[in-house]
Design a protein around this motif. Structure first.
Motif, PDB file in Angstrom:
ATOM      1  N   ALA A 236      19.738   0.488 -39.043  1.00 43.88           N
ATOM      2  CA  ALA A 236      20.305   1.551 -38.226  1.00 43.88           C
ATOM      3  C   ALA A 236      21.057   0.958 -37.046  1.00 43.88           C
ATOM      4  O   ALA A 236      20.633  -0.055 -36.467  1.00 43.88           O
ATOM      5  N   LEU A 237      22.211   1.549 -36.707  1.00 45.86           N
ATOM      6  CA  LEU A 237      22.972   1.070 -35.569  1.00 45.86           C
ATOM      7  C   LEU A 237      22.113   1.165 -34.298  1.00 45.86           C
ATOM      8  O   LEU A 237      21.478   2.179 -34.037  1.00 45.86           O
ATOM      9  N   GLY A 238      22.117   0.101 -33.533  1.00 48.54           N
ATOM     10  CA  GLY A 238      21.330   0.061 -32.314  1.00 48.54           C
ATOM     11  C   GLY A 238      19.926  -0.475 -32.489  1.00 48.54           C
ATOM     12  O   GLY A 238      19.240  -0.759 -31.503  1.00 48.54           O
ATOM     13  N   ALA A 239      19.496  -0.649 -33.745  1.00 47.18           N
ATOM     14  CA  ALA A 239      18.160  -1.205 -33.989  1.00 47.18           C
ATOM     15  C   ALA A 239      18.163  -2.702 -33.712  1.00 47.18           C
ATOM     16  O   ALA A 239      19.203  -3.357 -33.788  1.00 47.18           O
ATOM     17  N   PRO A 240      17.014  -3.278 -33.393  1.00 47.10           N
ATOM     18  CA  PRO A 240      16.947  -4.727 -33.150  1.00 47.10           C
ATOM     19  C   PRO A 240      17.384  -5.523 -34.386  1.00 47.10           C
ATOM     20  O   PRO A 240      17.139  -5.115 -35.517  1.00 47.10           O
ATOM     21  N   VAL A 241      18.025  -6.647 -34.139  1.00 44.03           N
ATOM     22  CA  VAL A 241      18.450  -7.523 -35.230  1.00 44.03           C
ATOM     23  C   VAL A 241      17.221  -8.222 -35.804  1.00 44.03           C
ATOM     24  O   VAL A 241      16.454  -8.848 -35.064  1.00 44.03           O
ATOM     25  N   PRO A 242      16.987  -8.137 -37.106  1.00 46.86           N
ATOM     26  CA  PRO A 242      15.795  -8.760 -37.695  1.00 46.86           C
ATOM     27  C   PRO A 242      15.751 -10.271 -37.479  1.00 46.86           C
ATOM     28  O   PRO A 242      16.789 -10.939 -37.496  1.00 46.86           O
ATOM     29  N   ALA A 243      14.567 -10.793 -37.309  1.00 46.81           N
ATOM     30  CA  ALA A 243      14.397 -12.227 -37.092  1.00 46.81           C
ATOM     31  C   ALA A 243      14.866 -13.040 -38.291  1.00 46.81           C
ATOM     32  O   ALA A 243      15.240 -14.212 -38.149  1.00 46.81           O
ATOM     33  N   GLU A 244      14.885 -12.413 -39.469  1.00 45.48           N
ATOM     34  CA  GLU A 244      15.314 -13.124 -40.673  1.00 45.48           C
ATOM     35  C   GLU A 244      16.759 -13.600 -40.576  1.00 45.48           C
ATOM     36  O   GLU A 244      17.154 -14.556 -41.252  1.00 45.48           O
ATOM     37  N   VAL A 245      17.558 -12.944 -39.747  1.00 47.10           N
ATOM     38  CA  VAL A 245      18.947 -13.359 -39.570  1.00 47.10           C
ATOM     39  C   VAL A 245      19.018 -14.787 -39.047  1.00 47.10           C
ATOM     40  O   VAL A 245      19.786 -15.621 -39.542  1.00 47.10           O
ATOM     41  N   THR A 246      18.235 -15.082 -38.029  1.00 44.58           N
ATOM     42  CA  THR A 246      18.265 -16.430 -37.462  1.00 44.58           C
ATOM     43  C   THR A 246      17.762 -17.460 -38.465  1.00 44.58           C
ATOM     44  O   THR A 246      18.235 -18.598 -38.475  1.00 44.58           O
ATOM     45  N   ASP A 247      16.833 -17.060 -39.318  1.00 46.04           N
ATOM     46  CA  ASP A 247      16.357 -17.980 -40.354  1.00 46.04           C
ATOM     47  C   ASP A 247      17.485 -18.322 -41.322  1.00 46.04           C
ATOM     48  O   ASP A 247      17.648 -19.491 -41.722  1.00 46.04           O
ATOM     49  N   LEU A 248      18.256 -17.301 -41.716  1.00 48.06           N
ATOM     50  CA  LEU A 248      19.377 -17.540 -42.629  1.00 48.06           C
ATOM     51  C   LEU A 248      20.404 -18.478 -42.008  1.00 48.06           C
ATOM     52  O   LEU A 248      20.930 -19.372 -42.671  1.00 48.06           O
ATOM     53  N   VAL A 249      20.701 -18.265 -40.726  1.00 51.24           N
ATOM     54  CA  VAL A 249      21.689 -19.102 -40.054  1.00 51.24           C
ATOM     55  C   VAL A 249      21.203 -20.546 -39.969  1.00 51.24           C
ATOM     56  O   VAL A 249      21.954 -21.493 -40.228  1.00 51.24           O
ATOM     57  N   ARG A 250      19.961 -20.736 -39.590  1.00 52.68           N
ATOM     58  CA  ARG A 250      19.409 -22.093 -39.481  1.00 52.68           C
ATOM     59  C   ARG A 250      19.496 -22.836 -40.815  1.00 52.68           C
ATOM     60  O   ARG A 250      19.733 -24.046 -40.850  1.00 52.68           O
ATOM     61  N   GLU A 251      19.299 -22.134 -41.909  1.00 51.11           N
ATOM     62  CA  GLU A 251      19.371 -22.773 -43.222  1.00 51.11           C
ATOM     63  C   GLU A 251      20.804 -23.065 -43.635  1.00 51.11           C
ATOM     64  O   GLU A 251      21.062 -24.022 -44.370  1.00 51.11           O
ATOM     65  N   HIS A 252      21.730 -22.249 -43.157  1.00 58.88           N
ATOM     66  CA  HIS A 252      23.131 -22.350 -43.599  1.00 58.88           C
ATOM     67  C   HIS A 252      23.907 -23.450 -42.887  1.00 58.88           C
ATOM     68  O   HIS A 252      24.685 -24.168 -43.519  1.00 58.88           O
ATOM     69  N   VAL A 253      23.735 -23.582 -41.587  1.00 59.14           N
ATOM     70  CA  VAL A 253      24.570 -24.498 -40.810  1.00 59.14           C
ATOM     71  C   VAL A 253      24.167 -25.945 -41.052  1.00 59.14           C
ATOM     72  O   VAL A 253      23.035 -26.237 -41.445  1.00 59.14           O
ATOM     73  N   GLU A 254      25.111 -26.858 -40.801  1.00 64.32           N
ATOM     74  CA  GLU A 254      24.888 -28.295 -40.980  1.00 64.32           C
ATOM     75  C   GLU A 254      25.409 -29.046 -39.757  1.00 64.32           C
ATOM     76  O   GLU A 254      26.348 -29.848 -39.860  1.00 64.32           O
ATOM     77  N   PRO A 255      24.826 -28.824 -38.588  1.00 61.35           N
ATOM     78  CA  PRO A 255      25.367 -29.447 -37.372  1.00 61.35           C
ATOM     79  C   PRO A 255      25.080 -30.941 -37.314  1.00 61.35           C
ATOM     80  O   PRO A 255      24.142 -31.446 -37.944  1.00 61.35           O
ATOM     81  N   GLU A 256      25.925 -31.634 -36.549  1.00 61.09           N
ATOM     82  CA  GLU A 256      25.704 -33.042 -36.258  1.00 61.09           C
ATOM     83  C   GLU A 256      25.495 -33.201 -34.755  1.00 61.09           C
ATOM     84  O   GLU A 256      26.095 -32.488 -33.954  1.00 61.09           O
ATOM     85  N   GLY A 257      24.657 -34.126 -34.391  1.00 61.43           N
ATOM     86  CA  GLY A 257      24.427 -34.395 -32.985  1.00 61.43           C
ATOM     87  C   GLY A 257      25.488 -35.317 -32.407  1.00 61.43           C
ATOM     88  O   GLY A 257      26.114 -36.093 -33.130  1.00 61.43           O
ATOM     89  N   ASP A 258      25.717 -35.209 -31.103  1.00 59.19           N
ATOM     90  CA  ASP A 258      26.639 -36.095 -30.409  1.00 59.19           C
ATOM     91  C   ASP A 258      26.199 -36.199 -28.954  1.00 59.19           C
ATOM     92  O   ASP A 258      25.088 -35.797 -28.605  1.00 59.19           O
ATOM     93  N   ILE A 259      27.060 -36.730 -28.092  1.00 62.10           N
ATOM     94  CA  ILE A 259      26.678 -36.925 -26.689  1.00 62.10           C
ATOM     95  C   ILE A 259      26.502 -35.609 -25.953  1.00 62.10           C
ATOM     96  O   ILE A 259      25.907 -35.570 -24.873  1.00 62.10           O
ATOM     97  N   HIS A 260      27.015 -34.514 -26.525  1.00 63.60           N
ATOM     98  CA  HIS A 260      26.943 -33.220 -25.847  1.00 63.60           C
ATOM     99  C   HIS A 260      25.718 -32.408 -26.231  1.00 63.60           C
ATOM    100  O   HIS A 260      25.203 -31.638 -25.420  1.00 63.60           O
ATOM    101  N   ALA A 261      25.249 -32.558 -27.465  1.00 64.97           N
ATOM    102  CA  ALA A 261      24.099 -31.764 -27.923  1.00 64.97           C
ATOM    103  C   ALA A 261      23.537 -32.369 -29.203  1.00 64.97           C
ATOM    104  O   ALA A 261      24.282 -32.932 -30.016  1.00 64.97           O
TER     105      ALA A 261
END
Length: 290
Positions: A236-261
């Motif tokens: 529903a519009l305005g409802a809290p974003v489910p925590a599962e969204v962040t789980d999906l993002v964490r699995e999808h991205v492939e970041p690399e570390g550097d001097i900034h982060a």
């Protein structure tokens, strides 16, 4: 620092430009806005023998809005597209993302098509290209061809463009009616390359989410689209974003570390930025409605 020696070509037509590219082969680079290429030349990270400057080529500086796309010519500056009223109405995501590109001075000179052709994973517009299912229009002496954005990016700073091809324009697809879009990123200083960023498109049906997708900046080697519909459809519009969204993002991205982060920090940041922009996007707001 200054670039190595090169021959400057100033063609007046697309036909002349691609003829030069065909002649010089891998030793040629196309110059449009130059905001990505010139620093690379100055640092001697590339030393082409020929620069094909297309700024005098007629017909490459237009923005065309149709029922299914926003076509952006190779010489359209970021600032011009950002301010284009028709493009904003047709696809608000373009302006939302362009506002985050570097500084005004860079946007006044840099080109949107050039940013996509540069294929920097830290660039905002490649992520927009894949999320909008954009089409790259390439031309050479061999003829014209169209490349789907999903097939265009081959690796960091690498594309499937042939050495003798010129990107004449990019067609950004328009979203289905009722789609809401959002873009956000986080950087150490305003105008710096983002530590992480995200673009989202949320299809709304009545008072609920029908489908949702996201694409990312600085946390994947090439821009790709993540389907968030499995956890957001029916929300529903305005409802809290489910925590599962962040789980999906964490699995999808492939970041690399550097001097900034570190890679772990970028992964966490991408997930949190996605949650935040989705929370904003699923509330009523005029700017994010396509």
């Amino acid at each position: 620092m200054k670039p190595g020696p090169f021959v400057h070509h100033a063609p007046r037509s697309v036909e002349e430009a691609v003829a030069v590219l065909a002649e010089v082969g891998h030793d040629g680079k196309v110059l449009a806005g130059g905001q990505s290429l010139v620093p690379v030349l100055n640092m001697r990270l590339a030393s082409p023998g020929h620069l094909v400057d297309v700024n005098l080529v007629a017909g490459l500086d237009g923005v065309e809005v149709s029922d299914d796309a926003v076509r952006v010519g190779a010489l359209v500056r970021h600032a011009g597209l950002e301010r284009h009223a028709g493009a904003f109405v047709a696809n608000p995501l373009l302006r939302q993302a362009l506002r985050n590109v570097a500084h005004p001075a860079i946007r006044n000179r840099g080109t949107t098509v050039g940013s996509i052709a540069h294929a920097d994973p830290a660039g905002e517009m490649p992520s927009v290209a894949v999320l909008t299912e954009a089409v790259v229009e390439a031309v050479s002496v061999r003829g014209r061809r169209e490349i789907a954005a999903a097939d265009f990016f081959e690796g960091p700073l690498e594309t499937t463009l042939e050495h003798d091809e010129l990107v004449e324009a990019v067609r950004f697809g328009r979203f289905a009616p009722g789609t809401r879009t959002g873009f956000t990123e986080s950087s150490r200083r305003h105008g710096d390359y983002a530590l992480a960023g995200v673009a989202v498109a949320v299809e709304v049906d009545g008072g609920t989410v029908r489908a949702a997708r996201a694409a990312f900046v600085s946390v994947t080697p090439v821009p790709t689209v993540l389907d968030l519909s499995p956890v957001l459809a029916g929300l529903a519009l305005g409802a809290p974003v489910p925590a599962e969204v962040t789980d999906l993002v964490r699995e999808h991205v492939e970041p690399e570390g550097d001097i900034h982060a570190t890679a772990a920090y970028r992964r966490m940041l991408a997930a949190e930025l996605t949650r935040r922009v989705l929370a904003t996007t699923v509330h009523d707001h005029e700017e994010g409605a396509a």
